[in-house]
Design a protein around this motif. Sequence first.
Motif, short mmCIF file in Angstrom:
data_model
loop_
_atom_site.label_atom_id
_atom_site.label_comp_id
_atom_site.label_asym_id
_atom_site.label_seq_id
_atom_site.Cartn_x
_atom_site.Cartn_y
_atom_site.Cartn_z
N LEU A 87 -6.30 6.33 3.80
CA LEU A 87 -6.47 5.04 3.14
C LEU A 87 -5.73 3.93 3.87
CD1 LEU A 87 -6.24 5.97 -0.66
CD2 LEU A 87 -8.24 5.84 0.81
N CYS B 63 -7.76 0.66 6.53
CA CYS B 63 -7.85 -0.52 5.65
C CYS B 63 -7.87 -1.82 6.45
CB CYS B 63 -6.71 -0.53 4.64
SG CYS B 63 -5.10 -0.76 5.38
N PHE C 15 -7.34 0.25 -0.43
CA PHE C 15 -6.35 -0.63 0.22
C PHE C 15 -7.03 -1.77 0.96
CE2 PHE C 15 -3.16 3.13 0.58
CZ PHE C 15 -2.96 3.07 -0.80
N THR C 16 -8.29 -1.55 1.39
CA THR C 16 -9.06 -2.64 1.99
C THR C 16 -9.18 -3.79 1.01
OG1 THR C 16 -10.34 -1.07 3.30
CG2 THR C 16 -11.30 -3.25 2.98
N ARG C 17 -9.49 -3.46 -0.25
CA ARG C 17 -9.64 -4.50 -1.29
C ARG C 17 -8.29 -5.14 -1.60
NH1 ARG C 17 -14.69 -4.90 -0.13
NH2 ARG C 17 -15.57 -2.81 0.10
N THR D 107 0.82 -1.22 0.00
CA THR D 107 0.00 0.00 0.00
C THR D 107 0.85 1.26 0.00
OG1 THR D 107 -0.14 0.03 2.43
CG2 THR D 107 -1.83 -1.21 1.24
N TYR E 247 -13.65 2.23 5.87
CA TYR E 247 -13.05 0.90 5.64
C TYR E 247 -13.53 0.35 4.30
CZ TYR E 247 -12.45 -4.17 6.12
OH TYR E 247 -12.13 -5.50 5.91
N SER F 109 -12.00 2.46 1.25
CA SER F 109 -10.56 2.46 0.99
C SER F 109 -10.18 1.38 -0.03
CB SER F 109 -9.78 2.22 2.29
OG SER F 109 -8.41 2.03 2.00
#
Length: 1466
Positions: A1329, A1333, A1355-1357, A1213, A1350, A1353
């Motif tokens: 982000l 995450c 970056f969560t994925r 990330t 959450y 973002s």
Amino acid sequence: MADTPGDDRTLRGDATPLPDAHHVDIAQATAQFNELQRTLSIRSQRANSESTRSANEKDPEKGGREHDGEVFDLRAYLTSSNEQSQAAGLAHKHVGVTWENLEVEGFGGIGHKIYIRTFGQDVLSFWLTPFNIARRLVETFIPAVRPKMPLSTILHPQSGVLKPGEMCLVLGCPGSGCTTFLKAIANQRSEYAAIHGDVRYAGIDAETMAKHYKGEVVYNEEDDRHIATLTVAQTLDFALSLKAPGPKGRLPGMTRAQFNDEVRNTLLRMLNISHTANTYVGDEFVRGVSGGERKRVSIAEMMATRAHVLCFDNSTRGLDASTALDFVKAMRVMTDILGQTTFATLYQAGEGIYELFDKVIVLNKGRQVYCGPSSQARAYFESLGFKSLPRQSTADYLTGCTDPNERQFAPGRSENDVPTTPEQMEEAFLRSRFAGDMLDDLQKYKLKMEHDKSDQEAFRTAVIADKKKGVSKKSPYTLGFTGQVRSLFIRQFRMRLQDRFQLITSFTLSWALALVIGAAYYNLQLTSQGAFTRGSVVFAGLLTCTLDTFGEMPVQMLGRPILKKQTNYALYRPAAVVIANTLSDIPFSAVRVFVYNLIIYFMSDLARNAGGFFTYHLFIYIAFLTMQGFFRTLGIICTNFDSAFRLATFFIPNMVQYGGYMIPVPQMKRWLFWIYYINPVAYAFGGCLENEFMRVGFTCDGSSVVPRNPPGLNKYPTDIGPNQICTLFGAIPGQQIVQGRNYLNVGYGLNVSDLWRRNFLVLCGFVIVFQLTQVFLIEWFPTFGGGSAVTIFAPEDSDTKKRNAVLRERKEARAARKRKGLSEQVDEDLNGGNTTKFYGKPFTWENINYYVPVPGGTRRLLHDVFGYVKPGTMTALMGASGAGKTTCLDVLAQRKNIGVVSGTLLLDGKPLDLDFARNTAYAEQMDVHEGTATVREAMRFSAYLRQPVEVSKEEKDQYVEEMIEVLELQDLADALVFSLGVEARKRLTIGVELASRPSLLFLDEPTSGLDGQSAWNLVRFLRKLADNGQAILCTIHQPSSLLIQTFDKLLLLERGGETVYFGDVGPDCHILREYFARHGAHCPPNVNPAEFMLDAIGAGLAPRIGDRDWKDHWLDSPEYQDVLVEIEKIKRDTDSKDDGKPKKVTMYATPFWQQLRYVLQRNNAKLWRSPDYVFTRLFVHAFISLWVSLSFLQLGKGTRDLQYRVFGIFWTTILPAIVMSQLEPMWILNRRVFIREASSRIYSPYVFAIGQLLGEIPYSVLCGIVYWVLMVFPMGFGQGSAGVGGEFFQLLLIIFVEFFGVSLGQLIGALSPSMQIAPLFNPPISLVLGTFCGVTIPYPSLAGYWRWLYQLSPFTRTLSAMLSTELHGLVIRCKADELVSFTPPAGQTCQQWAGEFVTAFRGYLQNPNATDTCQYCQYSVGDDFFEPLNIKYSNRWRDAWILFAFSVFNVAATIIASRYLRYAKR
């Protein structure tokens, strides 16, 4: 000698008497005093009268004019102050300069071409690094094998002398060595390979002068470099505060403050910039004084140094002729009265300026072809056989004699009997009596200096008297080190205080980030769940604050040119800047960081007591100062931002990785743990953790109790019983409370007793060390950058090789014909080819008015302007400064996008259509081009996209070749645009516009910044274009009498955008002169008509001639009626030619796909030729991935290894932040070029945005692959159920992350108005982000009101997909120290006691049948870790495509922003 009257005489027609060959007599000085006194008095009176004008005519930027009513008498001031100084016994500084056999060598041999480095070459050289290092070592120990650097001689051996009280003008064509000569005289030798010969100052050698009297010989460079957010008065006050003499060097009774005030006010009034005293100096981003005023600030700053050997490099650039003449006259007076020694190179120096100089040096390709009295130079060159043109100024004539293309021979003379090569001209001079006189003069002066030391002793005495008490006699500085730091502190403090934008944005951003962090970790509980998150909030707060200082690196580099200039003036030691920077920043950073810490500390509910907070703040702030010093050190070491970025990448990941948060000290690899002990972040983090955890204890509850009750079961005690344990580090079996100090000691290997005795002391040591490294590096290894300009070429391919050969052949044939005397044929070469015939169209404008919005209403800038341009004619647009020349041109060319334009514009008798912008060409004053394109590529790009699509590519290519020849750019066809000189770039600007075959050509001040010869060459070229059918409208700034005659018509404006005249110029300007004479303004025969008419209408220094406004004369004149009649005639003629058939009109000449093809082709070439940009990105990706992998090398299957896999993936990330920080400046620079090209409708904004994205894709994929290879294999990924396919799925995700970084960076670039603002978005976006995450704050711990972030973002994925793929099915086996041990009740096995717990909460028992000590592992497979975190393996493809969708959204938003947001108001 032919009678060739000058063109810079005053309105009254009187010229300054010619100086004597060697010195200036009293009569002459008196005449000059009187002249300057009258001039400045007139100016002062006019300034007073102007103050009564209407508010509409006032410049809102101008400050108050405090001296309006006074007449500044320069003569009285200088004479009286000089007499007072002599009466007080103050020693004078008379420094004559001698140079004998002065020779300068530069890097790069003759004919040696330097080629652009490419990305491929950089990659190859990186792999060859070990070989290159070994080669350098061999060369160090065996000098014989070291290759010799090719050198070229810039200045050939030459000699001369300039005595105190004399002024010398240095003339030559561009590239002849004028600037090099001035730098050699000014003792600035660092950028040259070698300087030979003997240069002496009052008999003192150059080395001694540089060591002890550095500030007495100064060089004023052509470019104006200042701190934009200081006012003019503050800029001069700073220089004076460091150069004002001590008590022994001032008049008795005069204080230092009085001296500074008097000198500052004198300089401001002498240069007529008193009204700007309280105005910012400004630059291209900060609104401030005008360009001409900024040039005068540079001159004033140099004069404030009180040096006595002055070298001015084109210091009249940007000044109109009247101001330039006043400046040189002021220099003449100061030189005479104060005994200064003055050298100057001046472009387009008129006769009035030329005659003020005692001597002139003419250089030709580095050879001295004349050095002697200025009054006899013209006669000398005429005696050689060179022809003089009528009304040609002497300076232009002398320069023209060295130009093979422009010089003409006297009747009966030719190249055969006139010295023409530099060598021949030098030889002719050495044989002449002038060389003999000069050498004789040199020897006599040297002899005098050797025997009569009075001047030298007086100079040394005066320098010592100037020094403040306590300053060493040997020091070149007037003020001591502490005094320098004090002055610099005041300057830096003012600079920061007045840079309101930076101040507001930095404070707002810092506190906003604090609010985000505080809100994310709001009100942490003293439970087992709050232990890890307390470490997280401390680490997040520390890193965000300390890494914010990364912005110090570019600031250090941007400040170098000013540092170089001011240290060359000997204003201060470079080390003083380091100390002053740190001290002046503390008041601002202390407040900012204090509030930042206050917000985070109390929002997150860290230990609420004064001791805890102030200790926390102290550690964070000292860490801030440490990292600030660290990044400033990197900024001083590195030559450019890319190399600094690479070096920072070497340190930052290690500082983060080895700060003690991601990897506890006991778990670090033994061969890498030493990094922790040299990491300032580690000591700051350790100190903050110890400060917090020594004050708190944690209640063990929830998921930290083993075993515990699952839902629906009540088997285990609610509080921790004797058969349960807390999984927190430092827990004691059976105890509910875990002490924070125990938690730290067991989990992180930290001892709270180290807080003050180790962490604090080491951090303070780091602050001191980085201050010392800055001082050491800036003093002994300064990196100023810059240096002499070098033309860089692109390698030839087969096509360009053939075309260049043809161009060379044609050039040689032209030269041969010219040698044979076929000059007429040469001049008419343009007429030979069909492709160089232009088909211009008539353009008319009627009743043009232009209004712009201002506070409180609108202001009219143009009023009822009429005129026309016909094919085959050149029309000049002139006027006083502020009359609206450029504004008028912008309105006519349809380039204005603010304000209201009214009136009628017709091209070929028809209203302007969609295709007007692309059918006409506008060569703007600012030469904005794609820097990495070659000259040929830039012109081809314009031809391909602006000529009709029906014209074949071959035809367009051939047309470009002819334009290259017409523009005389044959030798630079493959040169890269960014390396071109001023004149070549100006020619290219015109060539790019001509490549479109326009029906009308607009040019905005094409001669600005050129020397007289180059300006004449350019206008002569424009004349050729007009003669071949081109219609040309051109603004021009103070042309010589020769230049103005080349134009057919003139549109003259006065202040307020009022028309004064529009009509023919006529041979020798007779039509123009007759018009003015008819209204009482008679132009003397020896005065330049262009300047006369400006003076006559009141644009110059003198009052307007006549009591009636000249616009009223115009409206009542028959010429005005003739214009109206002619416009109607043009409209009728064009109507009769119209066939009535409708024509298809399109905004762009070529279809979308063709536009995209050429734009993408150019972008690809740009990136390939920008290795610093592309290779730096690749290097950073490779290094971060490799270094993280080394820390997590070949991970096992334990629970700690599981956590390390998460951290290893989390580093992915970081990639968007890296890409964004590099890409945003590139995007904004490219947008600058696009704005210029879009105004000519070359290609659409959609093509620009898509082309930028597509160009980045191949490098993004390459970076992604390199990062993936160095992450997946060294860490030992792919051991779960996903297998090899999962590893390639990880690659896809990394490439998607790259795309996201590129698209987000371009979106921020598209939304940002400047390069200063774009980077401000990066920290908050990256922080938000990254924080939400699910890694630093696990999803179950995330407050409900933040869970939308959450989901939002990307970056969560990223992490969900990568973690689930890596950990799915990964069998976990705890290591011995990772197992949780508890004792079952008597008579029960581990399985019987904890079986229900294990079944409900997963994990496994190591010894289910044991009855004494049970060993429990929290996870049995990787799924046990990620499923409670709201991550599912089945959703990995969904998450991947959602991540890709974010990129698609960014691209769409970027395209829309490119269409509607250009930030180009004009």
